[in-house]
Design a protein around this motif. Structure first.
Motif, PDB file in Angstrom:
ATOM      1  N   THR A 134       0.820  -1.217   0.000  1.00  6.95           N
ATOM      2  CA  THR A 134       0.000   0.000   0.000  1.00  6.95           C
ATOM      3  C   THR A 134       0.856   1.272   0.000  1.00  6.95           C
ATOM      4  O   THR A 134       2.013   1.260   0.426  1.00  6.95           O
ATOM      5  N   ARG A 135       0.203   2.327  -0.459  1.00 10.98           N
ATOM      6  CA  ARG A 135       0.839   3.642  -0.494  1.00 10.98           C
ATOM      7  C   ARG A 135       1.205   4.117   0.918  1.00 10.98           C
ATOM      8  O   ARG A 135       2.280   4.670   1.142  1.00 10.98           O
ATOM      9  N   GLU A 136       0.296   3.883   1.873  1.00 12.87           N
ATOM     10  CA  GLU A 136       0.539   4.327   3.259  1.00 12.87           C
ATOM     11  C   GLU A 136       1.813   3.690   3.806  1.00 12.87           C
ATOM     12  O   GLU A 136       2.665   4.355   4.383  1.00 12.87           O
ATOM     13  N   LEU A 137       1.926   2.366   3.612  1.00  8.86           N
ATOM     14  CA  LEU A 137       3.100   1.675   4.142  1.00  8.86           C
ATOM     15  C   LEU A 137       4.362   2.147   3.409  1.00  8.86           C
ATOM     16  O   LEU A 137       5.403   2.355   4.026  1.00  8.86           O
ATOM     17  N   ALA A 138       4.227   2.334   2.089  1.00 10.47           N
ATOM     18  CA  ALA A 138       5.391   2.784   1.307  1.00 10.47           C
ATOM     19  C   ALA A 138       5.922   4.112   1.855  1.00 10.47           C
ATOM     20  O   ALA A 138       7.121   4.273   2.059  1.00 10.47           O
ATOM     21  N   THR A 139       5.021   5.054   2.133  1.00  8.10           N
ATOM     22  CA  THR A 139       5.493   6.363   2.614  1.00  8.10           C
ATOM     23  C   THR A 139       6.055   6.255   4.043  1.00  8.10           C
ATOM     24  O   THR A 139       7.009   6.931   4.379  1.00  8.10           O
ATOM     25  N   GLN A 140       5.458   5.359   4.840  1.00  9.33           N
ATOM     26  CA  GLN A 140       6.013   5.143   6.191  1.00  9.33           C
ATOM     27  C   GLN A 140       7.438   4.616   6.116  1.00  9.33           C
ATOM     28  O   GLN A 140       8.318   5.007   6.882  1.00  9.33           O
ATOM     29  N   ILE A 141       7.672   3.700   5.175  1.00  8.66           N
ATOM     30  CA  ILE A 141       9.009   3.112   5.023  1.00  8.66           C
ATOM     31  C   ILE A 141       9.991   4.186   4.583  1.00  8.66           C
ATOM     32  O   ILE A 141      11.108   4.284   5.092  1.00  8.66           O
ATOM     33  N   GLN A 142       9.548   5.029   3.662  1.00  9.85           N
ATOM     34  CA  GLN A 142      10.439   6.102   3.201  1.00  9.85           C
ATOM     35  C   GLN A 142      10.780   7.064   4.341  1.00  9.85           C
ATOM     36  O   GLN A 142      11.926   7.483   4.494  1.00  9.85           O
ATOM     37  N   THR A 143       9.782   7.371   5.146  1.00 11.02           N
ATOM     38  CA  THR A 143      10.017   8.259   6.303  1.00 11.02           C
ATOM     39  C   THR A 143      11.083   7.655   7.214  1.00 11.02           C
ATOM     40  O   THR A 143      12.001   8.338   7.673  1.00 11.02           O
ATOM     41  N   GLU A 144      10.964   6.355   7.465  1.00 11.91           N
ATOM     42  CA  GLU A 144      11.919   5.663   8.332  1.00 11.91           C
ATOM     43  C   GLU A 144      13.324   5.711   7.717  1.00 11.91           C
ATOM     44  O   GLU A 144      14.318   5.919   8.394  1.00 11.91           O
ATOM     45  N   CYS A 145      13.357   5.547   6.400  1.00 12.06           N
ATOM     46  CA  CYS A 145      14.624   5.572   5.661  1.00 12.06           C
ATOM     47  C   CYS A 145      15.280   6.944   5.811  1.00 12.06           C
ATOM     48  O   CYS A 145      16.485   7.054   6.035  1.00 12.06           O
ATOM     49  N   VAL A 158       7.782   5.519  -4.861  1.00 10.28           N
ATOM     50  CA  VAL A 158       6.899   5.604  -6.033  1.00 10.28           C
ATOM     51  C   VAL A 158       5.632   4.778  -5.793  1.00 10.28           C
ATOM     52  O   VAL A 158       5.713   3.624  -5.396  1.00 10.28           O
ATOM     53  N   TYR A 159       4.490   5.425  -6.003  1.00 12.55           N
ATOM     54  CA  TYR A 159       3.212   4.743  -5.773  1.00 12.55           C
ATOM     55  C   TYR A 159       2.156   5.351  -6.674  1.00 12.55           C
ATOM     56  O   TYR A 159       2.287   6.486  -7.142  1.00 12.55           O
ATOM     57  N   GLY A 160       1.103   4.585  -6.905  1.00 16.07           N
ATOM     58  CA  GLY A 160       0.031   5.040  -7.785  1.00 16.07           C
ATOM     59  C   GLY A 160      -0.830   6.105  -7.126  1.00 16.07           C
ATOM     60  O   GLY A 160      -0.758   6.312  -5.910  1.00 16.07           O
ATOM     61  N   GLY A 183       2.002  -1.748  -8.661  1.00 17.44           N
ATOM     62  CA  GLY A 183       1.414  -1.212  -9.892  1.00 17.44           C
ATOM     63  C   GLY A 183       2.281  -0.123 -10.495  1.00 17.44           C
ATOM     64  O   GLY A 183       2.628  -0.161 -11.680  1.00 17.44           O
ATOM     65  N   ARG A 184       2.676   0.847  -9.678  1.00 17.03           N
ATOM     66  CA  ARG A 184       3.487   1.961 -10.183  1.00 17.03           C
ATOM     67  C   ARG A 184       4.870   1.462 -10.606  1.00 17.03           C
ATOM     68  O   ARG A 184       5.426   1.915 -11.604  1.00 17.03           O
ATOM     69  N   LEU A 185       5.405   0.505  -9.868  1.00 20.19           N
ATOM     70  CA  LEU A 185       6.724  -0.028 -10.239  1.00 20.19           C
ATOM     71  C   LEU A 185       6.645  -0.688 -11.620  1.00 20.19           C
ATOM     72  O   LEU A 185       7.482  -0.449 -12.487  1.00 20.19           O
ATOM     73  N   ASN A 186       5.607  -1.509 -11.835  1.00 17.30           N
ATOM     74  CA  ASN A 186       5.418  -2.167 -13.129  1.00 17.30           C
ATOM     75  C   ASN A 186       5.313  -1.159 -14.250  1.00 17.30           C
ATOM     76  O   ASN A 186       5.921  -1.326 -15.315  1.00 17.30           O
TER      77      ASN A 186
END
Ligand code: AMP
Length: 195
Positions: A134-145, A158-160, A183-186
């Protein structure tokens, strides 16, 4: 390409101590997936680490990161993930939200990223891929990074459902770690925008 990162003082734990250690930490289960290796192949699952020092003694900037964040000890999944991942072995880690899974995978990812033998300018595309459902988890991971920013490693998410051009621009500016929804990666792969 996984580098053989150095570990300190984690290997001499008796089986009894290890079982007790797992029991004391939310009953960590380590299934012996290695049994599926064919006869003659040997691959011992490393013992868990108990301190940040044991995993990252040779990486003082990561140690400073723990200090900066006020972390006092590794979470259970980090205890088991770090010795496995730092040894360059594959790892599937299952734990609830909020248990420190992100850094369990991310920090060894940083070490392996830096340990690549091929120079950065000869590698195509990002070096680390993190897939998120999900987009939410993706942005959380980026924040942590970004919160644990290490040696200028650049992370792009990157997310849809968000502006593709802005994401592409960030990718083009340079990206070591890409956090993506499938989806966005593909879409970016199909259009040759990312390797
Ligand atoms: P996560 O499960 O990866 O979403 O992490 C949940 C939160 O725990 C994040 O805010 C992390 O920064 C934090 N965290 C990760 N590892 C530790 C640790 N060893 N000690 C304290 N907090 C941590």
């Amino acid at each position: 390409e996984a580098c053989q990162a150095k570990m300190h003082g984690w290997s001499n734990m008796s089986k009894e101590d290890r079982d007790q250690f797992f029991l004391d930490r939310q009953n960590i289960l380590v299934p012996e997936l290695m049994k599926s290796l064919s006869a003659g192949q040997q691959c011992r699952i490393p013992n868990p680490i108990q301190t940040f020092q044991q995993a990252f003694h040779d990486y003082p900037d990561l140690m400073r990161g723990f200090h900066r964040q006020g972390f006092t000890e590794p979470t259970p999944i980090q205890c088991m993930a770090w010795p496995i991942l730092m040894a360059g072995l594959d790892f599937i880690g299952i734990a609830q939200t909020g248990t420190g899974k992100t850094l369990a995978f991310l920090l060894p990812g940083f070490v392996h990223l830096e340990g690549q033998t091929k120079p950065r300018n000869q590698r195509r595309g990002p070096t680390v891929l993190i897939l998120s459902p999900t987009r939410e988890l993706a942005t959380q991971i980026q924040t942590e990074c970004e919160r644990f920013s290490y040696h200028g490693i650049r992370c792009v998410c990157v997310y849809g459902g968000a502006d593709r051009r802005t994401q592409l621009k960030k990718l083009e500016e340079g990206c070591d770690v890409v956090v993506a929804t499938p989806g966005r990666l593909n879409d970016l792969l199909d259009s040759g925008k990312i390797s």
